[in-house]
Design a protein around this motif. Sequence first.
Motif, PDB file in Angstrom:
ATOM      1  N   ARG A  99       0.698  -1.129   0.018  1.00  0.00           N
ATOM      2  CA  ARG A  99      -0.001   0.212  -0.171  1.00  0.00           C
ATOM      3  C   ARG A  99       0.952   1.397  -0.221  1.00  0.00           C
ATOM      4  NH1 ARG A  99      -3.282  -0.376   5.206  1.00  0.00           N
ATOM      5  NH2 ARG A  99      -1.469  -1.388   5.568  1.00  0.00           N
ATOM      6  N   MET A 100       0.668   2.397  -1.193  1.00  0.00           N
ATOM      7  CA  MET A 100       1.447   3.081  -0.781  1.00  0.00           C
ATOM      8  C   MET A 100       0.155   4.942  -0.866  1.00  0.00           C
ATOM      9  SD  MET A 100       1.093   5.001  -4.309  1.00  0.00           S
ATOM     10  CE  MET A 100       2.457   6.358  -4.255  1.00  0.00           C
ATOM     11  N   TYR A 101       1.099   6.206  -0.340  1.00  0.00           N
ATOM     12  CA  TYR A 101      -0.179   7.050  -0.346  1.00  0.00           C
ATOM     13  C   TYR A 101       1.445   8.010  -0.468  1.00  0.00           C
ATOM     14  CZ  TYR A 101      -2.016  11.190   1.714  1.00  0.00           C
ATOM     15  OH  TYR A 101      -2.679  12.287   1.680  1.00  0.00           O
ATOM     16  N   GLY A 102       0.990   9.271  -1.582  1.00  0.00           N
ATOM     17  CA  GLY A 102       1.225  10.310  -1.705  1.00  0.00           C
ATOM     18  C   GLY A 102       1.186  11.525  -1.561  1.00  0.00           C
ATOM     19  N   GLU A 103       1.367  12.681  -1.221  1.00  0.00           N
ATOM     20  CA  GLU A 103       1.159  13.671  -1.397  1.00  0.00           C
ATOM     21  C   GLU A 103       1.754  14.661  -2.903  1.00  0.00           C
ATOM     22  OE1 GLU A 103      -0.864  15.828   0.699  1.00  0.00           O
ATOM     23  OE2 GLU A 103      -0.988  14.681   1.669  1.00  0.00           O
ATOM     24  N   GLY A 104       0.297  15.361  -3.912  1.00  0.00           N
ATOM     25  CA  GLY A 104       0.544  15.864  -4.445  1.00  0.00           C
ATOM     26  C   GLY A 104       1.673  16.996  -4.602  1.00  0.00           C
ATOM     27  N   PHE A 105       2.044  17.779  -5.933  1.00  0.00           N
ATOM     28  CA  PHE A 105       2.753  19.169  -6.119  1.00  0.00           C
ATOM     29  C   PHE A 105       1.814  19.855  -5.543  1.00  0.00           C
ATOM     30  CE2 PHE A 105       4.028  22.993  -8.079  1.00  0.00           C
ATOM     31  CZ  PHE A 105       5.317  23.290  -7.331  1.00  0.00           C
ATOM     32  N   GLN A 106       0.151  20.144  -5.156  1.00  0.00           N
ATOM     33  CA  GLN A 106      -0.452  21.457  -5.067  1.00  0.00           C
ATOM     34  C   GLN A 106      -1.364  21.141  -4.162  1.00  0.00           C
ATOM     35  OE1 GLN A 106      -0.627  24.366  -5.929  1.00  0.00           O
ATOM     36  NE2 GLN A 106       0.562  23.802  -7.635  1.00  0.00           N
ATOM     37  N   MET A 107      -1.068  20.132  -2.953  1.00  0.00           N
ATOM     38  CA  MET A 107      -2.040  19.527  -2.112  1.00  0.00           C
ATOM     39  C   MET A 107      -3.319  18.775  -2.236  1.00  0.00           C
ATOM     40  SD  MET A 107       0.199  20.921   1.517  1.00  0.00           S
ATOM     41  CE  MET A 107      -0.629  20.399   2.398  1.00  0.00           C
ATOM     42  N   LEU A 108      -3.700  19.443  -3.702  1.00  0.00           N
ATOM     43  CA  LEU A 108      -5.159  18.979  -3.441  1.00  0.00           C
ATOM     44  C   LEU A 108      -5.373  17.418  -5.001  1.00  0.00           C
ATOM     45  CD1 LEU A 108      -6.453  21.757  -5.934  1.00  0.00           C
ATOM     46  CD2 LEU A 108      -7.267  21.840  -2.966  1.00  0.00           C
ATOM     47  N   THR A 109      -3.730  16.990  -4.614  1.00  0.00           N
ATOM     48  CA  THR A 109      -3.753  16.095  -5.787  1.00  0.00           C
ATOM     49  C   THR A 109      -3.055  14.919  -4.434  1.00  0.00           C
ATOM     50  OG1 THR A 109      -2.986  16.932  -7.164  1.00  0.00           O
ATOM     51  CG2 THR A 109      -1.716  14.702  -7.478  1.00  0.00           C
ATOM     52  N   GLN A 110      -4.346  14.056  -4.348  1.00  0.00           N
ATOM     53  CA  GLN A 110      -3.202  12.803  -3.810  1.00  0.00           C
ATOM     54  C   GLN A 110      -3.250  11.044  -4.492  1.00  0.00           C
ATOM     55  OE1 GLN A 110      -5.510  11.801  -0.294  1.00  0.00           O
ATOM     56  NE2 GLN A 110      -5.656  14.746   0.329  1.00  0.00           N
ATOM     57  N   THR A 111      -2.802  10.348  -3.970  1.00  0.00           N
ATOM     58  CA  THR A 111      -2.081   9.276  -4.695  1.00  0.00           C
ATOM     59  C   THR A 111      -2.428   8.333  -3.775  1.00  0.00           C
ATOM     60  OG1 THR A 111      -0.270  10.019  -6.720  1.00  0.00           O
ATOM     61  CG2 THR A 111      -0.782   7.729  -6.412  1.00  0.00           C
TER      62      THR A 111
END
Length: 185
Positions: A99-111
């Motif tokens: 399992r993975m979780y990562g933040e995006g550049f603009q913080m509206l993006t999440q993976t």
Amino acid sequence: MTEITRRDLLKLAAAAPAAAFVHVAAGGAQSGGLDFKRVAAAPSRAIGVGGEALPGVRVSRAWDGDVCRSTAVNAGRLPVRVREIVLFDVSHGLPPETRMYGEGFQMLTQTGGTIGRPLDLGNYTDPKHYRLPEPAGSRVVYGVLTLSDGTAHHVMAFGSCRRFNGALHLRPESLQVVVETEGLE
């Protein structure tokens, strides 16, 4: 399949100190090949704006426990334009179901999702909405990445990059920790 949630991420973050690298393993268990010693020994390099290696740029890493402070110095005679500094390039050895979780550049993006099947969490993705490039075969997250295979939990995060952006390029077999240096001289 159990997905890692924002609440899970916050629990992990609360349990770990803010750092450039934090490794949290349940009961000391190791999973795959992603352990502190392997990450600390991983190669680093500078990449020029044309994708070429810059052997004259020396990347140094200094460790204070789990915190890594990195510097890059041009030891060559001529100025160079640097696209990025790869601080760590490590084969993680984790299964695709991790399992993975990562933040995006603009913080509206999440993976979220898994290493083998990353999922966009929301509609404002970095590559589709913001048109941020991703290297072929990778999923790029910014600032923080958590990985959990059920036996061990890994958190990698940038505490600060001063003026540059910290990115993590996750691939099915490897992880690169990168500082994007905007092609500056």
